[in-house]
Design a protein around this motif. Structure first.
Motif, mmCIF file in Angstrom:
data_model
loop_
_atom_site.group_PDB
_atom_site.id
_atom_site.type_symbol
_atom_site.label_atom_id
_atom_site.label_comp_id
_atom_site.label_asym_id
_atom_site.label_seq_id
_atom_site.Cartn_x
_atom_site.Cartn_y
_atom_site.Cartn_z
ATOM 1 N N ALA A 167 0.813 -1.213 0.000
ATOM 2 C CA ALA A 167 0.000 0.000 0.000
ATOM 3 C C ALA A 167 0.846 1.264 0.000
ATOM 4 C CB ALA A 167 -0.930 -0.011 1.212
ATOM 5 N N ASN A 168 2.015 1.215 0.637
ATOM 6 C CA ASN A 168 2.886 2.385 0.703
ATOM 7 C C ASN A 168 4.210 2.178 -0.022
ATOM 8 O OD1 ASN A 168 1.088 3.882 2.306
ATOM 9 N ND2 ASN A 168 1.798 2.826 4.145
ATOM 10 N N GLY A 169 4.261 1.188 -0.863
ATOM 11 C CA GLY A 169 5.483 0.913 -1.604
ATOM 12 C C GLY A 169 6.344 -0.114 -0.894
ATOM 13 N N MET A 170 6.515 -1.274 -1.499
ATOM 14 C CA MET A 170 7.302 -2.342 -0.889
ATOM 15 C C MET A 170 8.084 -3.066 -1.974
ATOM 16 S SD MET A 170 5.917 -5.661 1.237
ATOM 17 C CE MET A 170 5.775 -4.745 2.774
ATOM 18 N N ILE A 171 9.359 -3.364 -1.682
ATOM 19 C CA ILE A 171 10.185 -4.159 -2.579
ATOM 20 C C ILE A 171 10.712 -5.360 -1.803
ATOM 21 C CG2 ILE A 171 12.248 -4.239 -4.019
ATOM 22 C CD1 ILE A 171 11.961 -1.272 -4.507
ATOM 23 N N LEU A 172 10.501 -6.546 -2.358
ATOM 24 C CA LEU A 172 11.010 -7.780 -1.773
ATOM 25 C C LEU A 172 12.120 -8.337 -2.658
ATOM 26 C CD1 LEU A 172 7.654 -9.639 -0.915
ATOM 27 C CD2 LEU A 172 8.918 -8.006 0.488
ATOM 28 N N HIS A 173 13.069 -9.042 -2.023
ATOM 29 C CA HIS A 173 14.158 -9.655 -2.767
ATOM 30 C C HIS A 173 14.336 -11.106 -2.335
ATOM 31 C CE1 HIS A 173 18.509 -10.501 -3.703
ATOM 32 N NE2 HIS A 173 18.053 -10.079 -4.864
ATOM 33 N N TYR A 174 14.571 -11.973 -3.322
ATOM 34 C CA TYR A 174 14.832 -13.395 -3.066
ATOM 35 C C TYR A 174 16.280 -13.689 -3.428
ATOM 36 C CZ TYR A 174 14.388 -18.492 -3.460
ATOM 37 O OH TYR A 174 14.536 -19.856 -3.319
ATOM 38 N N ASN A 175 17.023 -14.253 -2.478
ATOM 39 C CA ASN A 175 18.456 -14.468 -2.665
ATOM 40 C C ASN A 175 18.818 -15.903 -3.022
ATOM 41 O OD1 ASN A 175 18.064 -15.847 -0.296
ATOM 42 N ND2 ASN A 175 19.319 -14.484 0.976
ATOM 43 N N GLY A 176 17.804 -16.685 -3.357
ATOM 44 C CA GLY A 176 18.043 -18.084 -3.684
ATOM 45 C C GLY A 176 17.554 -19.029 -2.617
ATOM 46 N N SER A 177 17.265 -18.479 -1.418
ATOM 47 C CA SER A 177 16.765 -19.324 -0.336
ATOM 48 C C SER A 177 15.558 -18.726 0.373
ATOM 49 C CB SER A 177 17.874 -19.606 0.687
ATOM 50 O OG SER A 177 18.368 -18.393 1.234
ATOM 51 N N THR A 178 15.551 -17.407 0.600
ATOM 52 C CA THR A 178 14.435 -16.777 1.303
ATOM 53 C C THR A 178 14.099 -15.420 0.691
ATOM 54 O OG1 THR A 178 15.930 -15.736 2.902
ATOM 55 C CG2 THR A 178 14.981 -17.882 3.509
ATOM 56 N N TRP A 179 12.842 -15.003 0.918
ATOM 57 C CA TRP A 179 12.388 -13.670 0.543
ATOM 58 C C TRP A 179 12.547 -12.736 1.738
ATOM 59 C CZ3 TRP A 179 10.773 -11.806 -4.129
ATOM 60 C CH2 TRP A 179 10.502 -12.744 -5.128
ATOM 61 N N SER A 180 12.938 -11.501 1.484
ATOM 62 C CA SER A 180 13.035 -10.501 2.544
ATOM 63 C C SER A 180 12.615 -9.145 1.994
ATOM 64 C CB SER A 180 14.457 -10.421 3.097
ATOM 65 O OG SER A 180 15.374 -10.069 2.077
ATOM 66 N N THR A 181 12.117 -8.289 2.883
ATOM 67 C CA THR A 181 11.741 -6.931 2.495
ATOM 68 C C THR A 181 12.979 -6.047 2.531
ATOM 69 O OG1 THR A 181 9.520 -7.208 3.404
ATOM 70 C CG2 THR A 181 10.282 -4.955 3.050
ATOM 71 N N VAL A 182 13.287 -5.401 1.412
ATOM 72 C CA VAL A 182 14.481 -4.555 1.348
ATOM 73 C C VAL A 182 14.129 -3.077 1.222
ATOM 74 C CG1 VAL A 182 15.918 -6.376 0.391
ATOM 75 C CG2 VAL A 182 14.680 -4.858 -1.157
ATOM 76 N N PHE A 183 12.842 -2.788 1.023
ATOM 77 C CA PHE A 183 12.395 -1.397 0.919
ATOM 78 C C PHE A 183 10.922 -1.357 1.276
ATOM 79 C CE2 PHE A 183 10.485 2.191 -1.238
ATOM 80 C CZ PHE A 183 11.416 3.214 -1.096
ATOM 81 N N SER A 184 10.520 -0.391 2.114
ATOM 82 C CA SER A 184 9.114 -0.310 2.492
ATOM 83 C C SER A 184 8.763 1.072 3.013
ATOM 84 C CB SER A 184 8.788 -1.344 3.579
ATOM 85 O OG SER A 184 7.437 -1.273 3.967
ATOM 86 N N GLY A 185 7.658 1.626 2.506
ATOM 87 C CA GLY A 185 7.060 2.801 3.113
ATOM 88 C C GLY A 185 7.492 4.153 2.620
ATOM 89 N N ALA A 186 8.637 4.260 1.972
ATOM 90 C CA ALA A 186 9.155 5.588 1.644
ATOM 91 C C ALA A 186 8.456 6.246 0.468
ATOM 92 C CB ALA A 186 10.657 5.510 1.365
#
Length: 220
Positions: A167-186
């Motif tokens: 809703a406020n802008g989110m970027i997720l990244h997958y490194n080959g094993s897990t997904w993580s949030t690398v950017f949110s809200g700005a």
């Protein structure tokens, strides 16, 4: 190529760019069209209220086996094309094997986009943080760590996959094993709708209001 570009829109609108000018091309439909994917000048697919195919000469409607609106369309080859379809009654993943389209039900989970480094490494993202992965044989659910709507996905390799939404802008990244949030809200209140890159160190994301463009490199 730079001299063979397609764009689609409402009321069956299809435009073609030949390297110097844009021109309108008859689609044969008045239904809204929302996505386009091309493998060659004579093999172009469009999704929307219907699925259309261009053979290098004319556009024609192709039976997809669903009555639901078709969203994003993407493929790894001319005989491996994926599309999402959905409405209030449920969702589907559609697949074209080079001759016919088939359908896989996703229940009440709706998906927004596809992308993958290869036909045996494909990602789908969608509502409530849903992420599916296809290994060439079956689709399986993968935890995203969020319940936000995800609207776009892109990958440079199996260990470098990006997804956007929120809703406020989110970027997720997958490194080959897990997904993580690398950017949110700005980017509040701008929902991120698309992501693409030329390499793992040149990735772009855009927002729905048209004034949000983000550029970055992998964060792990």
């Amino acid at each position: 190529s730079a001299s063979d570009v397609w764009a689609v829109g409402d009321n069956g609108t299809i435009l073609h760019y030949n390297g110097s000018t844009w021109s309108s091309v008859s689609s044969g439909t008045t239904q809204s069209l929302s996505s386009v994917w091309a493998f060659s000048p004579s093999d172009v697919w469009v999704g929307g209220g219907t699925i259309l195919h261009y053979n290098g000469t004319t556009w024609s409607s192709v039976p997809s086996g669903t009555i639901r609106p078709v969203g994003r369309i993407w493929g790894s080859s001319a005989s491996d094309v994926w599309a999402v379809a959905g409405d209030g009654s449920g969702g589907e993943i559609l697949h074209y094997n080079g001759s016919v389209w088939s359908s896989i039900s996703t229940g009440f989970v709706l998906f927004s986009a596809f992308f993958g480094p290869s036909g045996s490494d494909v990602w789908a993202v969608g509502y409530d943080g849903a992420i599916l992965h296809y290994n060439g044989f079956t689709w399986s659910s993968v935890s995203s760590g969020t319940i936000q709507l995800l609207f776009g996905v892109w990958a440079s390799s199996g260990a470098d996959v990006w997804a956007v939404g929120g809703a406020n802008g989110m970027i997720l990244h997958y490194n080959g094993s897990t997904w993580s949030t690398v950017f949110s809200g700005a980017t509040s209140p701008n929902f991120l709708t698309g992501i693409w890159g030329s390499s793992s160190s040149d990735v772009w994301a855009v927002g729905e209001t048209g004034d949000t463009i983000l550029h970055g490199t992998p964060a792990g």
